[in-house]
Structures are given as structure tokens and as C-alpha cells.
Design a protein around this motif. Sequence first.
Motif, PDB file in Angstrom:
ATOM      1  N   SER A  14      89.371 106.839  61.388  1.00  0.00           N
ATOM      2  CA  SER A  14      90.718 107.032  61.920  1.00  0.00           C
ATOM      3  C   SER A  14      91.271 105.758  62.558  1.00  0.00           C
ATOM      4  N   LEU A  18      95.835 101.186  57.766  1.00  0.00           N
ATOM      5  CA  LEU A  18      96.187 101.800  56.486  1.00  0.00           C
ATOM      6  C   LEU A  18      95.987 100.843  55.322  1.00  0.00           C
ATOM      7  N   LYS A  21      92.368 101.019  53.750  1.00  0.00           N
ATOM      8  CA  LYS A  21      91.876 102.229  53.109  1.00  0.00           C
ATOM      9  C   LYS A  21      91.825 102.151  51.581  1.00  0.00           C
ATOM     10  N   PRO A  22      92.836 101.610  50.891  1.00  0.00           N
ATOM     11  CA  PRO A  22      92.748 101.555  49.424  1.00  0.00           C
ATOM     12  C   PRO A  22      91.527 100.784  48.914  1.00  0.00           C
ATOM     13  N   ARG A  25      88.466 102.921  49.491  1.00  0.00           N
ATOM     14  CA  ARG A  25      88.451 103.999  48.482  1.00  0.00           C
ATOM     15  C   ARG A  25      87.959 103.469  47.134  1.00  0.00           C
ATOM     16  N   LEU A 135      87.316 110.230  54.696  1.00  0.00           N
ATOM     17  CA  LEU A 135      88.252 109.419  53.930  1.00  0.00           C
ATOM     18  C   LEU A 135      88.266 110.010  52.527  1.00  0.00           C
ATOM     19  N   ARG A 137      90.879 110.688  48.862  1.00  0.00           N
ATOM     20  CA  ARG A 137      91.575 109.853  47.884  1.00  0.00           C
ATOM     21  C   ARG A 137      92.971 109.433  48.343  1.00  0.00           C
ATOM     22  N   GLY A 138      93.458 110.022  49.426  1.00  0.00           N
ATOM     23  CA  GLY A 138      94.716 109.584  49.986  1.00  0.00           C
ATOM     24  C   GLY A 138      95.936 110.324  49.455  1.00  0.00           C
ATOM     25  N   GLY A 140      96.803 113.434  50.320  1.00  0.00           N
ATOM     26  CA  GLY A 140      97.340 114.307  51.347  1.00  0.00           C
ATOM     27  C   GLY A 140      97.136 115.795  51.116  1.00  0.00           C
TER      28      GLY A 140
END
Length: 142
Positions: A14, A18, A21-22, A25, A135, A137-138, A140
Motif C-alpha cells: 500500500s 503507483l 506497480k506496473p 506486476r 497486489l 492485476r490492477g 479494480g
Amino acid sequence: MFIKAEWAGFGTISNLPLTAKPEIRNRALQERAALPGQLRAIQSAAIARHLASLPMFQTASTVASYQSWASEPDTASINRGLSQRGAKVLVPIGGLEPGWRVVNGANQWITPESLRDAELIIVPALRVDYRGTRLGRGAGWY
């Protein structure tokens, strides 16, 4: 996988920026895809056994799960076992808007609000930190 060097200094998922994160992932997906299929099958079976041992898994009448794809842990046997014992199994459907369907019975489509009925939610994760923050895949969905 728990806290990794790639987010060392941030402490938890957390706290990750941002923009980081990609890449995390992508790295997680590559690492998982590189695992031999036999090892992924062994890990999937271990996850299924662990879930089956949980009292909540054994008694929940409605469970939100997912249908695995690519290198994700296999949920087919988990979902089938839940359905066979009479549980209502909800899985997300693809698309731009979040939606869900019931996999057993008439494969009916339901609203996301129907998740309130789930007594147990099984979610995919690419990484999990020591606090239990995942975490994904993003997209949502969870």
C-alpha cells in the motif's frame, strides 16, 4: 509471495508509488509463467487442500471465487467442489464494467452488489505483503 526487495524501503504494497506497480506486476507475471507446469499444478493442489480444510470453506453457502487463466493457481477443482456440495459460486466476468455470474445452475448474471451475500471470497494475487495486502492485476475487480 511476501515482501520482496523490489518494494524494500516502502514497507508494504500500500506504500508503493503507483508508478512502481506496473513493473512489479510484470515481473511477478514473468516469474510465475516461468515456473514449470508440474510445479504450478503441485502448488494449485496445495492451495485447494488448504482451502478445503478451512471451516468457512466447508460451510459457506455463497462463495465468490474466480476462474483462473494462464499461470494463475487453478481454481477449477475448487469451484467444482464448492458447486458439488451445493454452494453458490460467483465469478467475475470480463469486460469494461465489473460484473459477476453464478457458475453453477443456470449460469445467471448478477450485479456486483450480489457479492454482499458471499461468506467467503477467494481472490487472485500476484504479490502479498506481510500485512496481507495484495497486489493484483490492477483492473479494480477486488
